[in-house]
Motif scaffolding. Structure first.
Motif, PDB file in Angstrom:
ATOM      1  N   THR A 146      -2.252   3.954 -10.328  1.00  0.00           N
ATOM      2  CA  THR A 146      -1.316   2.881 -10.029  1.00  0.00           C
ATOM      3  C   THR A 146      -1.213   2.006 -11.280  1.00  0.00           C
ATOM      4  N   THR A 147      -0.690   0.800 -11.157  1.00  0.00           N
ATOM      5  CA  THR A 147      -0.657  -0.128 -12.288  1.00  0.00           C
ATOM      6  C   THR A 147      -1.428  -1.385 -11.907  1.00  0.00           C
ATOM      7  N   PRO A 148      -1.960  -2.115 -12.892  1.00  0.00           N
ATOM      8  CA  PRO A 148      -2.665  -3.357 -12.578  1.00  0.00           C
ATOM      9  C   PRO A 148      -1.802  -4.342 -11.799  1.00  0.00           C
ATOM     10  N   PHE A 149      -0.510  -4.452 -12.152  1.00  0.00           N
ATOM     11  CA  PHE A 149       0.331  -5.402 -11.423  1.00  0.00           C
ATOM     12  C   PHE A 149       0.501  -4.994  -9.969  1.00  0.00           C
ATOM     13  N   ARG A 150       0.674  -3.698  -9.718  1.00  0.00           N
ATOM     14  CA  ARG A 150       0.870  -3.244  -8.336  1.00  0.00           C
ATOM     15  C   ARG A 150      -0.361  -3.569  -7.498  1.00  0.00           C
ATOM     16  N   ALA A 151      -1.549  -3.372  -8.059  1.00  0.00           N
ATOM     17  CA  ALA A 151      -2.782  -3.714  -7.348  1.00  0.00           C
ATOM     18  C   ALA A 151      -2.843  -5.222  -7.088  1.00  0.00           C
ATOM     19  N   PHE A 152      -2.497  -6.005  -8.102  1.00  0.00           N
ATOM     20  CA  PHE A 152      -2.494  -7.463  -7.990  1.00  0.00           C
ATOM     21  C   PHE A 152      -1.519  -7.916  -6.906  1.00  0.00           C
ATOM     22  N   SER A 153      -0.309  -7.380  -6.944  1.00  0.00           N
ATOM     23  CA  SER A 153       0.737  -7.771  -6.007  1.00  0.00           C
ATOM     24  C   SER A 153       0.397  -7.379  -4.575  1.00  0.00           C
ATOM     25  N   ASP A 154      -0.125  -6.173  -4.386  1.00  0.00           N
ATOM     26  CA  ASP A 154      -0.500  -5.732  -3.048  1.00  0.00           C
ATOM     27  C   ASP A 154      -1.548  -6.650  -2.434  1.00  0.00           C
ATOM     28  N   ALA A 155      -2.485  -7.122  -3.266  1.00  0.00           N
ATOM     29  CA  ALA A 155      -3.523  -8.031  -2.772  1.00  0.00           C
ATOM     30  C   ALA A 155      -2.946  -9.411  -2.473  1.00  0.00           C
ATOM     31  N   TYR A 156      -2.116  -9.926  -3.378  1.00  0.00           N
ATOM     32  CA  TYR A 156      -1.543 -11.263  -3.192  1.00  0.00           C
ATOM     33  C   TYR A 156      -0.720 -11.337  -1.908  1.00  0.00           C
ATOM     34  N   PHE A 157       0.118 -10.335  -1.673  1.00  0.00           N
ATOM     35  CA  PHE A 157       0.973 -10.320  -0.484  1.00  0.00           C
ATOM     36  C   PHE A 157       0.274  -9.712   0.737  1.00  0.00           C
ATOM     37  N   THR A 217      -8.272  -3.378  -0.002  1.00  0.00           N
ATOM     38  CA  THR A 217      -7.914  -2.475  -1.096  1.00  0.00           C
ATOM     39  C   THR A 217      -9.127  -2.301  -2.006  1.00  0.00           C
ATOM     40  N   VAL A 218      -9.175  -1.135  -2.657  1.00  0.00           N
ATOM     41  CA  VAL A 218     -10.264  -0.811  -3.578  1.00  0.00           C
ATOM     42  C   VAL A 218      -9.665  -0.633  -4.966  1.00  0.00           C
ATOM     43  N   TRP A 219     -10.209  -1.365  -5.949  1.00  0.00           N
ATOM     44  CA  TRP A 219      -9.763  -1.237  -7.337  1.00  0.00           C
ATOM     45  C   TRP A 219     -10.818  -0.463  -8.119  1.00  0.00           C
ATOM     46  N   GLU A 220     -10.369   0.535  -8.877  1.00  0.00           N
ATOM     47  CA  GLU A 220     -11.286   1.294  -9.729  1.00  0.00           C
ATOM     48  C   GLU A 220     -10.726   1.359 -11.146  1.00  0.00           C
ATOM     49  N   GLU A 263     -20.186   4.881  -1.575  1.00  0.00           N
ATOM     50  CA  GLU A 263     -20.037   4.626  -0.141  1.00  0.00           C
ATOM     51  C   GLU A 263     -18.714   3.920   0.160  1.00  0.00           C
ATOM     52  N   VAL A 264     -18.311   3.008  -0.708  1.00  0.00           N
ATOM     53  CA  VAL A 264     -17.025   2.317  -0.531  1.00  0.00           C
ATOM     54  C   VAL A 264     -15.877   3.320  -0.552  1.00  0.00           C
ATOM     55  N   LYS A 265     -15.902   4.250  -1.485  1.00  0.00           N
ATOM     56  CA  LYS A 265     -14.828   5.250  -1.577  1.00  0.00           C
ATOM     57  C   LYS A 265     -14.837   6.186  -0.378  1.00  0.00           C
ATOM     58  N   TRP A 313      -8.110   2.870   3.534  1.00  0.00           N
ATOM     59  CA  TRP A 313      -7.932   1.821   2.531  1.00  0.00           C
ATOM     60  C   TRP A 313      -7.400   2.449   1.245  1.00  0.00           C
ATOM     61  N   PRO A 314      -6.380   1.909   0.629  1.00  0.00           N
ATOM     62  CA  PRO A 314      -5.904   2.483  -0.637  1.00  0.00           C
ATOM     63  C   PRO A 314      -6.910   2.273  -1.768  1.00  0.00           C
ATOM     64  N   ILE A 315      -7.133   3.323  -2.553  1.00  0.00           N
ATOM     65  CA  ILE A 315      -7.939   3.209  -3.774  1.00  0.00           C
ATOM     66  C   ILE A 315      -6.967   3.143  -4.934  1.00  0.00           C
ATOM     67  N   GLN A 316      -6.907   2.006  -5.600  1.00  0.00           N
ATOM     68  CA  GLN A 316      -5.945   1.767  -6.666  1.00  0.00           C
ATOM     69  C   GLN A 316      -6.668   1.868  -8.013  1.00  0.00           C
ATOM     70  N   GLU A 317      -6.396   2.955  -8.705  1.00  0.00           N
ATOM     71  CA  GLU A 317      -7.109   3.261  -9.951  1.00  0.00           C
ATOM     72  C   GLU A 317      -6.150   3.191 -11.123  1.00  0.00           C
ATOM     73  N   TRP A 318      -6.653   2.662 -12.239  1.00  0.00           N
ATOM     74  CA  TRP A 318      -5.875   2.687 -13.483  1.00  0.00           C
ATOM     75  C   TRP A 318      -6.842   2.832 -14.656  1.00  0.00           C
ATOM     76  N   CYS A 319      -6.314   3.250 -15.801  1.00  0.00           N
ATOM     77  CA  CYS A 319      -7.130   3.417 -17.005  1.00  0.00           C
ATOM     78  C   CYS A 319      -6.527   2.580 -18.138  1.00  0.00           C
ATOM     79  N   TYR A 320      -7.064   2.740 -19.337  1.00  0.00           N
ATOM     80  CA  TYR A 320      -6.595   1.920 -20.467  1.00  0.00           C
ATOM     81  C   TYR A 320      -5.134   2.176 -20.792  1.00  0.00           C
ATOM     82  N   LYS A 321      -4.611   3.353 -20.417  1.00  0.00           N
ATOM     83  CA  LYS A 321      -3.196   3.661 -20.697  1.00  0.00           C
ATOM     84  C   LYS A 321      -2.258   2.779 -19.880  1.00  0.00           C
TER      85      LYS A 321
END
Length: 214
Positions: free
Chosen positions: A46-57, A63-66, A195-197, A205-213
């Motif tokens: 996913t993207t960092p903003f999408r993870a941020f936005s999903d949590a804010y709204f 949600t799980v961020w990796e 265990e969380v995953k 629960w969605p697992i929202q993962e992103w890397c340095y790219k």
């Protein structure tokens, strides 16, 4: 009458509330000159903003961020998220890190955006009625308050008993939905984040993962 007056004053003190992704981006840019990356590069990410936005709204209750340590920007995003929620939604937010120092580090990020007079030790209070509290990494501390938003950082460094205690904290209100983010780098093969995953897959629960790219 007193409760109605307090609510009226609270509503007047709350700033503009973004209603969609575009307004949230504009708010972050115009208020803090911050642009969160929103370009997906890897197919499964996913993207960092999408993870941020999903949590804010609060599009999902949990949600799980990796992302990697150092390059993922997870602690920075959790601090910005907590500040924005407290400032624009009047939300009560608890920050819990894998250690007390980790919680305090996220709060230090956050306090760069808040007024100095609002900052007291491990708490930041807002004119909107919002409150951000950095909790100690203990089950007693984690069982304490009942905020609308729970932000857990470096979950893989956290004892499972503390995580379970924290998961029982969030309680929504008519104004602010409850929402929890569990964020971490996956350090260990068979520890708390594993265990969380597993629970995320089981509970949807969605697992929202992103890397340095991203």
């Amino acid at each position: 009458e007193r409760l109605r007056e307090q609510q009226r004053q609270r509503n007047q003190s709350i700033k503009f509330q973004p209603q969609n992704d575009q307004q949230l981006k504009q708010y972050l840019k115009s208020t803090y000159d911050i642009v969160i990356p929103d370009l997906q590069v890897c197919p499964s990410h996913t993207t960092p903003f999408r993870a941020f936005s999903d949590a804010y709204f609060a599009r999902y209750g949990v949600t799980v961020w990796e992302a990697s340590r150092g390059f993922g920007g997870k602690s920075y995003l959790l601090a910005l998220l907590s500040h924005t929620e407290a400032d624009t939604l009047g939300a009560e937010v608890s920050l819990l890190g894998g250690s007390g120092e980790q919680s305090a580090r996220v709060l230090e990020y956050l306090q760069k955006w808040s007024s100095a007079e609002d900052n007291i030790q491990r708490r930041t209070r807002y004119k909107s009625g919002g409150l951000v509290t950095a909790l100690m990494a203990s089950s007693k501390s984690a069982r304490g308050p009942h905020p609308q938003r729970m932000r857990l950082d470096e979950v893989d460094e956290m004892d499972l008993i503390i995580l379970d205690a924290a998961m029982g904290q969030p309680m929504g209100t008519a104004e602010v939905k409850k929402q929890t983010v569990m964020s971490s780098t996956h350090h260990y093969a068979d520890a708390t984040f594993t265990e969380v995953k597993r629970r995320a897959k089981e509970k949807g629960w969605p697992i929202q993962e992103w890397c340095y790219k991203e």
